[in-house]
Write an enzyme that holds these catalytic residues in place. Sequence first.
Site, PDB file in Angstrom:
ATOM      1  N   GLY A 167      11.656   1.441   0.821  1.00 31.35           N
ATOM      2  CA  GLY A 167      11.787   0.540   1.957  1.00 31.35           C
ATOM      3  C   GLY A 167      11.841  -0.926   1.562  1.00 31.35           C
ATOM      4  N   SER A 168      11.334  -1.792   2.450  1.00 31.15           N
ATOM      5  CA  SER A 168      11.566  -3.238   2.342  1.00 31.15           C
ATOM      6  C   SER A 168      10.914  -3.914   1.148  1.00 31.15           C
ATOM      7  CB  SER A 168      11.106  -3.926   3.627  1.00 31.15           C
ATOM      8  OG  SER A 168      11.963  -3.587   4.701  1.00 31.15           O
ATOM      9  N   VAL A 169      10.011  -3.248   0.431  1.00 27.42           N
ATOM     10  CA  VAL A 169       9.496  -3.878  -0.787  1.00 27.42           C
ATOM     11  C   VAL A 169      10.628  -4.137  -1.772  1.00 27.42           C
ATOM     12  CG1 VAL A 169       7.142  -2.980  -0.596  1.00 27.42           C
ATOM     13  CG2 VAL A 169       8.872  -1.641  -1.785  1.00 27.42           C
ATOM     14  N   PHE A 170      11.730  -3.399  -1.634  1.00 31.10           N
ATOM     15  CA  PHE A 170      12.887  -3.583  -2.515  1.00 31.10           C
ATOM     16  C   PHE A 170      13.554  -4.931  -2.302  1.00 31.10           C
ATOM     17  CE2 PHE A 170      13.232   0.184  -4.920  1.00 31.10           C
ATOM     18  CZ  PHE A 170      14.359   0.105  -5.701  1.00 31.10           C
TER      19      PHE A 170
END
Length: 528
Positions: free
Chosen positions: A245-248
């Site tokens: 998810g958005s940690v990328f």
Amino acid sequence: MVLIGGRLVSLGFAGTEEAAGGVYDISTTVHRPDIFDRNGRLLATDIRGATLYADPKRVIDRDELAEKVASVLSDVNAGSLRKRLAAGGRFVRIKRELTPMQQAKIYELGLPGLGFIEEYRRVYPVGATANHVVGLVDVDNRGLAGIEKFVDNNPQLTMMNAPTESGDEAVTVSLDVGVQHVLREELKSAIDTYKAKAAAGIVMDVHSGEVVGLASLPDYDPNHREQALDKEKINRIGFGVYEMGSVFKVFTVAGVLDLGLANLNTTYDATGPIRFGGFTISDFHGKHRPLSVTEAFIYSSNVAHAKMAVQMGVPRHRAFLKKLGLLDPVTTELGPSAAPIVPQHWQKLNTMTIAFGHGLSVTPLQLATATLPLVNGGIAVKPTFLPRSREEAMQSSERVLKPATSAALLKLMRMNVVKGTGKKADAEGYRVGGKTGTAEKVVGGRYSNSALLNSFLSVFPADDPQYVVLVMLDEPQRVAVTKGYATAGWNAAPTVGKIVARIGPILGVPPKLEDTVSRFDAKVSASY
């Protein structure tokens, strides 16, 4: 008397037939080195234990022996033991690794034909606390997993460590038991609080690459090795692959900044969703206007980050992720991590979705390792579970990012905790920086908004980075304490905040408690 004396002498010089019920010693099992944490606390050691056996030729009443032994040892089947005794021979192993109480009770039975072999038995004083790193052994004391297996494959390792006071060989690992305890305890609390299926976390030194804490729940106690057979008790940090998810988005921003394609004030149009090839990319809480890189990061805009990745182009985007180690397994003393799941035909749509954490599955260990150069000044440090100085790590590592890129990412990550989706991760005095990740899991071939994999990727202190902390929660639920929300900012982020507040003092990171905002936070706010 002469005949008897002669016979005794001849028997004294005669060899004992194999398995003839003679004298047995501890040579039937392997003696292993002790394992200590970085501060000298014992994680694994050998003790001498008893194995119960029977010599069928000396047994007077097989039925009585089988029944009485089974009454003391609940896991021994009387019928099966009776058949084995009737088969003949001189040696029938009944049970290994007896406790002292069990051995005493067997002695009290006073049954002819029973005996004990003294063998080494592996014990783990801290139980499940460090199980996924330390590993476990089989009944013959041979390493099956973790550092235990690594020691067997690298016998020279014990020569690199100082022996114990008794002169025995020993192995020291990079873990800190204090950090381990806090990490495991807070993950367990998070599972209970947010009704999650599982949880995992890792703490790494950003300069040395040492893993000082790693936990994955549910877990097992290596003193009861049968628990390790449960497939739900795997090490999710190193051997589970997930769309994170958005940690990328930290890697997407790092890419455009490092390639000189953008700065923190560059804007991307996030007015509406992106429609491409029958797919729609939209924002969870869209601002419906152009966003600067800074705004896109703290508002976690999928649209803006997808456009950043497109600006990089497919070849450069893929090459950048590979340079950070996100497209290949990470190899440590625990062996190679699970292989990432990479698109077979990497197209423009793949680049857009990977930009915000969908379409590429990696292990949390890969993700944490790839974060190190983002926060340590740009140096790609390999992870290790053995002690290593920061100087040694830097000498064997290479630069993969510009120092300015790392400085910008630290500023963004701190800003996200001060003003963005990671507010609940803040730990007073420790200037936590980080990024939330709320990924929908694939259920029945489709993404499900009710089955989430949440994570929070953090660094502290953001103005003097020392440690990366990553926490992952599997399918946390909408509960009262989160006001009905199930996104990472409401569960994974506060879990990290609690962990940092407790491990900071253990790791010797002094808090900075000031009445006013720190100079670093003031600088962050001014740039925002």
